[in-house]
Design a protein around this motif. Structure first.
Motif, mmCIF file in Angstrom:
data_model
loop_
_atom_site.group_PDB
_atom_site.id
_atom_site.type_symbol
_atom_site.label_atom_id
_atom_site.label_comp_id
_atom_site.label_asym_id
_atom_site.label_seq_id
_atom_site.Cartn_x
_atom_site.Cartn_y
_atom_site.Cartn_z
ATOM 1 N N ARG A 134 37.294 39.243 44.894
ATOM 2 C CA ARG A 134 36.895 40.670 45.386
ATOM 3 C C ARG A 134 37.326 41.800 46.162
ATOM 4 O O ARG A 134 37.245 42.521 45.992
ATOM 5 N N ALA A 135 37.225 41.354 47.172
ATOM 6 C CA ALA A 135 37.746 41.836 48.788
ATOM 7 C C ALA A 135 39.430 42.510 47.977
ATOM 8 O O ALA A 135 39.497 43.521 48.819
ATOM 9 N N ARG A 137 39.206 45.309 46.231
ATOM 10 C CA ARG A 137 38.996 46.509 47.125
ATOM 11 C C ARG A 137 39.601 46.505 47.988
ATOM 12 O O ARG A 137 40.184 48.314 48.065
ATOM 13 N N ARG A 138 40.692 46.600 48.563
ATOM 14 C CA ARG A 138 41.403 46.395 49.211
ATOM 15 C C ARG A 138 42.325 47.403 48.383
ATOM 16 O O ARG A 138 43.386 48.299 49.347
ATOM 17 N N GLY A 193 40.319 48.958 44.299
ATOM 18 C CA GLY A 193 39.005 48.631 43.590
ATOM 19 C C GLY A 193 39.314 48.010 42.400
ATOM 20 O O GLY A 193 40.412 47.916 41.617
ATOM 21 N N GLU A 196 31.171 41.396 38.336
ATOM 22 C CA GLU A 196 31.254 42.625 39.405
ATOM 23 C C GLU A 196 30.216 42.838 39.593
ATOM 24 O O GLU A 196 29.189 43.801 38.595
#
Length: 408
Positions: A351-352, A355-356, A359, A379
């Motif tokens: 998930r990180a 986001r980087r 999204g 999510e």
């Protein structure tokens, strides 16, 4: 209504009234119910802790089929394979191409039900052109967590006024209501199809080729990329080990031939183009749809990532540098199937990384029961959306008896 006595009691309603009575008893006793069809998708979502299971397996059968009106109604426990065979015999198909999760979870193929497909909002490779199950549901009959029978929608496409409950229940994983009957639209099946195959492209090169194909006038109905070695795990190994970029075109015979020839000439600037016949094409896309490359008899975690197509290959490359993963792409790269080879879900890393790179959504679609119990399978929702979901749950199932914890 029938009942199986076992460690977990399984209740088999045979009518909508039976469903209402079962839910009413659960509400009165404030006891949770696990909701399922045949259990082919029990491995999706978090495990439900309930002593009783409401199984819709005996709520089966097509109740209405009007081929000339392109509409079909069936009870929620009707096997999706039975529905597909029926409409195929009339020259029609389900345009959203529902996938079969059974094999990925170590079960036999063809066990899924219409209710399960709609509850999980399933779709296949044609999703990028024709939408998911939600876009093909015309109406439902259901029993809420208040033990109230209700219906929404109808038998025609333009029948939506105000809030569309049919759409709201689609993708709710049985946490809002127990669907008893569902009406969907069907469409004529294509006369033929072919798949153009580009070999040996890198993930980045494949992303460019798929984007160009989708932006062309060829009316592409499928765009996927199978990296090296992944390609060998579909179509009984017919593609070999080299990476394969797949572009599907279907429709009227002469039109398919003309569009494939035109697009093929353009793609030859990227690499050698092969053509598959209709039978080979259908078999190949069925394997892509059902995530056959990861059907390996294990419970190694598998993620379903919904991302921006142009960033998908960057996300996968970043993850490859930090973890042992296997991956392939569907929906022009908008859908990434990701297998964690170490057996750990590494949810924070996944998930990180999303986001980087702008999204997206990561859903854990296969893992052991203990891993799913300890991991945010879906999510996490932003605050406002989470609040809306909570209020919706309060309206439909205030006692929280339907599939509690499935999505939480």
């Amino acid at each position: 209504m029938t009942q199986d006595d076992s460690a977990a009691t399984i209740l088999h309603p045979q009518s909508e009234a039976d469903i209402r009575d079962i839910v009413a008893a659960a509400v009165a006793a404030e006891e949770p119910l696990a909701i399922e069809g045949t259990g082919s998708k029990a491995g999706l979502g978090r495990p439900v802790q309930a002593a009783r299971t409401l199984s819709l397996a005996k709520m089966s059968g097509v109740t209405l089929y009007e081929p000339e009106e392109l509409v079909l109604s069936a009870k929620a426990g009707t096997p999706i394979a039975e529905i597909e065979a029926l409409v195929d015999a009339h020259g029609q198909r389900l345009e959203f191409e529902p996938m079969d999760y059974g094999p990925l979870h170590g079960l036999c193929a063809g066990q899924g039900t219409l209710g399960g497909v709609v509850a999980c909002n399933l779709s296949g490779p044609r999703r990028l052109k024709q939408g998911a199950a939600r876009d093909h549901v015309l109406g439902v009959r259901a029993v809420s967590g208040r033990a109230e029978i209700f219906k929404s929608g109808g038998r025609v496409v333009k029948n939506v006024t105000g809030y569309d409950l049919s759409k709201g229940l689609t993708g709710s994983y049985g946490t809002l209501a127990v669907m008893s009957e569902i009406t969907i639209k069907v469409l004529p099946k294509c006369e033929t199809e072919t798949t153009l195959v580009l070999r040996g492209l890198s993930d980045a090169e494949a992303a460019g080729a798929m984007a160009a194909s989708m932006g062309s006038s060829a009316e592409v109905s499928g765009a996927a990329h199978l990296p090296m070695y992944v390609a060998a795990r579909v179509a009984d190994g017919a593609l070999g080990n080299d990476a394969a970029t797949l572009i599907r075109i279907d429709g009227f015979g002469p039109s398919v031939e003309a569009r494939a020839a035109h697009l093929g000439r353009g793609l030859e600037k990227v690499g050698k183009v092969e053509r598959l016949d209709p039978q080979a094409s259908r078999r190949l896309w069925r394997d892509v749809r059902d995530v056959r490359p990861f059907v390996d008899g294990t419970q190694k975690p598998v993620w379903r990532l919904s991302v921006t197509p142009t960033r998908a290959h960057e996300i996968v490359m970043s993850l490859r540098m930090q973890a042992a993963i296997d991956a392939f792409y569907d929906w022009q790269g908008g859908l990434v199937w990701l297998k964690m080879e170490t057996g750990e879900p590494e949810a924070d890393l996944v998930r990180a990384t999303l986001r980087r790179f702008g999204g997206g959504h990561a859903t854990l679609v296969r893992a052991s029961e203990s891993v799913r119990a300890a991991t945010a399978v879906f999510e996490p929702q932003p605050g406002p959306l989470a609040g809306l979901s909570h209020r919706l749950k309060e309206q439909f199932d205030p006692k929280g008896v339907l599939n509690p914890g499935k999505m939480g």
